[in-house]
Enzyme design. Structure first.
Site, PDB file in Angstrom:
ATOM      1  N   HIS A 118       0.884  -1.292   0.138  1.00 28.36           N
ATOM      2  CA  HIS A 118      -0.118  -0.079  -0.154  1.00 28.36           C
ATOM      3  C   HIS A 118       0.943   1.233   0.053  1.00 28.36           C
ATOM      4  O   HIS A 118       0.657   2.050  -1.017  1.00 28.36           O
ATOM      5  CB  HIS A 118      -0.779  -0.043   1.181  1.00 28.36           C
ATOM      6  CG  HIS A 118      -1.645   1.237   1.285  1.00 28.36           C
ATOM      7  ND1 HIS A 118      -2.403   1.773   0.430  1.00 28.36           N
ATOM      8  CD2 HIS A 118      -1.491   2.257   2.430  1.00 28.36           C
ATOM      9  CE1 HIS A 118      -2.985   3.024   0.948  1.00 28.36           C
ATOM     10  NE2 HIS A 118      -2.439   3.234   2.003  1.00 28.36           N
ATOM     11  N   HIS A 144       3.421   7.125   5.781  1.00 31.12           N
ATOM     12  CA  HIS A 144       2.283   7.837   5.982  1.00 31.12           C
ATOM     13  C   HIS A 144       1.616   7.001   7.014  1.00 31.12           C
ATOM     14  O   HIS A 144       0.633   7.397   7.756  1.00 31.12           O
ATOM     15  CB  HIS A 144       1.589   8.138   4.870  1.00 31.12           C
ATOM     16  CG  HIS A 144       0.631   7.174   4.495  1.00 31.12           C
ATOM     17  ND1 HIS A 144       1.166   6.182   3.139  1.00 31.12           N
ATOM     18  CD2 HIS A 144      -0.680   6.725   4.505  1.00 31.12           C
ATOM     19  CE1 HIS A 144       0.191   5.429   2.896  1.00 31.12           C
ATOM     20  NE2 HIS A 144      -0.958   5.672   3.680  1.00 31.12           N
ATOM     21  N   ASP A 145       1.583   5.560   7.263  1.00 34.41           N
ATOM     22  CA  ASP A 145       0.949   4.901   8.002  1.00 34.41           C
ATOM     23  C   ASP A 145       1.562   4.121   9.184  1.00 34.41           C
ATOM     24  O   ASP A 145       1.325   3.261   9.883  1.00 34.41           O
ATOM     25  CB  ASP A 145       0.118   3.638   7.197  1.00 34.41           C
ATOM     26  CG  ASP A 145      -0.959   3.779   6.850  1.00 34.41           C
ATOM     27  OD1 ASP A 145      -1.834   4.918   7.108  1.00 34.41           O
ATOM     28  OD2 ASP A 145      -1.673   3.581   5.563  1.00 34.41           O
ATOM     29  N   GLU A 148       0.514   5.848  12.664  1.00 27.30           N
ATOM     30  CA  GLU A 148      -1.090   5.277  12.885  1.00 27.30           C
ATOM     31  C   GLU A 148      -1.115   3.904  13.135  1.00 27.30           C
ATOM     32  O   GLU A 148      -1.883   3.440  14.008  1.00 27.30           O
ATOM     33  CB  GLU A 148      -1.735   5.786  11.824  1.00 27.30           C
ATOM     34  CG  GLU A 148      -3.237   5.742  11.874  1.00 27.30           C
ATOM     35  CD  GLU A 148      -3.993   6.321  10.618  1.00 27.30           C
ATOM     36  OE1 GLU A 148      -5.190   5.567  10.316  1.00 27.30           O
ATOM     37  OE2 GLU A 148      -3.425   7.269  10.208  1.00 27.30           O
ATOM     38  N   ASP A 149      -0.211   3.185  12.630  1.00 26.06           N
ATOM     39  CA  ASP A 149      -0.620   1.569  12.390  1.00 26.06           C
ATOM     40  C   ASP A 149       0.465   0.710  13.110  1.00 26.06           C
ATOM     41  O   ASP A 149       0.502  -0.549  13.056  1.00 26.06           O
ATOM     42  CB  ASP A 149      -0.979   1.181  11.061  1.00 26.06           C
ATOM     43  CG  ASP A 149      -1.985   1.545  10.467  1.00 26.06           C
ATOM     44  OD1 ASP A 149      -3.164   2.162  11.307  1.00 26.06           O
ATOM     45  OD2 ASP A 149      -2.338   1.891   9.254  1.00 26.06           O
ATOM     46  N   ASP A 205      -3.369   8.533  -1.218  1.00 29.38           N
ATOM     47  CA  ASP A 205      -3.661   7.436  -0.321  1.00 29.38           C
ATOM     48  C   ASP A 205      -5.190   6.824  -0.663  1.00 29.38           C
ATOM     49  O   ASP A 205      -5.329   5.886  -0.676  1.00 29.38           O
ATOM     50  CB  ASP A 205      -3.710   7.994   1.103  1.00 29.38           C
ATOM     51  CG  ASP A 205      -3.887   6.873   2.286  1.00 29.38           C
ATOM     52  OD1 ASP A 205      -3.941   5.694   1.727  1.00 29.38           O
ATOM     53  OD2 ASP A 205      -4.509   7.388   2.959  1.00 29.38           O
TER      54      ASP A 205
END
Length: 291
Positions: A118, A144-145, A148-149, A205
């Site tokens: 991704h 970018h994640d 957050e993840d 995204d």
């Protein structure tokens, strides 16, 4: 050491003059050789020496190889001070970092695609569709994640990639302290206020997520939830119009498409429907959702 120079000379002496050191063997004494005889006898030796000299040109040890270390400072394709090696190194560094952080994660599609596909796809879309080649944006897209993840912190991002990349990643990171439906609504309300760099990452995204959803939606999502995701995503991207023509045109094509669900075609954006009410129902479903 068989082919050492000294051995070659000894071989020559034994061949031309006979060897008196070889006891028990009959030796032959040759007449004084002519010039042609000398050259003929020395030919293998000369060939060997030439080959050995040429081979040394290729037998380069690692210590002889000069390695250049890319600068750790941030740069981009469009700046004159940027070199291709620095840009390539920066992208590979971000990809390596993200791959390690997402190493155990899978996407929600039925085949469990590796999650790293991704962020790499988002960065690729920014270049291929959006035509943007800024290194900070591309690194932020790949990363970018991560906060957050995964267990990544913004301090880690800054330490490895600088404050510029950290700021972009921070802008596109959801506040996990909020409930899922609140995070969805916040994306809509905050979209237009983000920097250009963050908007580019957000558009790419959404494009990648929506395209992936068309390809293989999660098996546990019903058609209402799938359409709700598209309606919500359009609400977010509409707030960022005028950011990047290529990405926005691709998104519009996605929004006008249909999806096959259980053998039936459905428009991804429901027609003849109150979309505001549809979106509110989607938010309500998010409050109850655990995935």
């Amino acid at each position: 050491q068989i082919l050492h120079t000294t051995n070659i000379k000894q071989w020559y002496q034994r061949r031309v003059r006979g060897s008196s050191s070889c006891k028990g063997l009959q030796t032959t004494q040759h007449p004084p050789p002519t010039l042609i005889g000398y050259l003929t006898s020395f030919a293998p030796y000369i060939v060997f020496m030439l080959l050995r000299r040429n081979l040394q040109l290729f037998l380069v040890t690692p210590s002889k190889i000069k390695m250049s270390t890319p600068s750790s400072s941030s740069s981009s394709f469009h700046t004159s001070s940027s070199t291709s090696s620095t840009v390539e190194y920066g992208i590979l560094k971000a990809a390596n970092f993200a791959a390690f952080k997402h190493r155990s994660q899978k996407r929600k599609d039925p085949t469990g695609t590796p999650y790293i596909n991704h962020p790499i796809g988002v960065a690729y879309s920014i270049v291929d569709i959006g035509g943007v080649k800024d290194l900070d944006i591309l690194q932020a897209a790949i990363l970018h994640d991560t906060v957050e993840d995964t267990d990544t912190t913004f301090e880690e991002i800054e330490s490895a990639f600088g404050p510029g990349v950290r700021d972009i990643v921070k802008e596109v990171t959801d506040n996990k302290a909020l409930k899922k439906d609140e995070r969805k609504m916040e994306q809509v309300s905050h979209a237009k206020h983000k920097t250009y760099q963050a908007r580019v990452v957000k558009l790419a995204d959404k494009l990648w997520n929506l395209t992936d959803l068309l390809r293989a939606p999660p098996s546990f999502w019903n058609i209402t939830r799938i359409q709700g995701y598209f309606v919500w995503a359009k609400k977010v991207t509409d707030e960022m119009k005028g950011t990047n023509e290529g990405l926005e045109q691709s998104l519009e094509k996605v929004y006008s498409s249909s999806i096959n669900y259980n053998g039936k075609e459905y428009p991804v954006i429901p027609k003849d429907t109150d979309l505001d009410k549809f979106l509110n129902d989607y938010y309500a479903e998010m409050r109850e959702s655990r995935d």
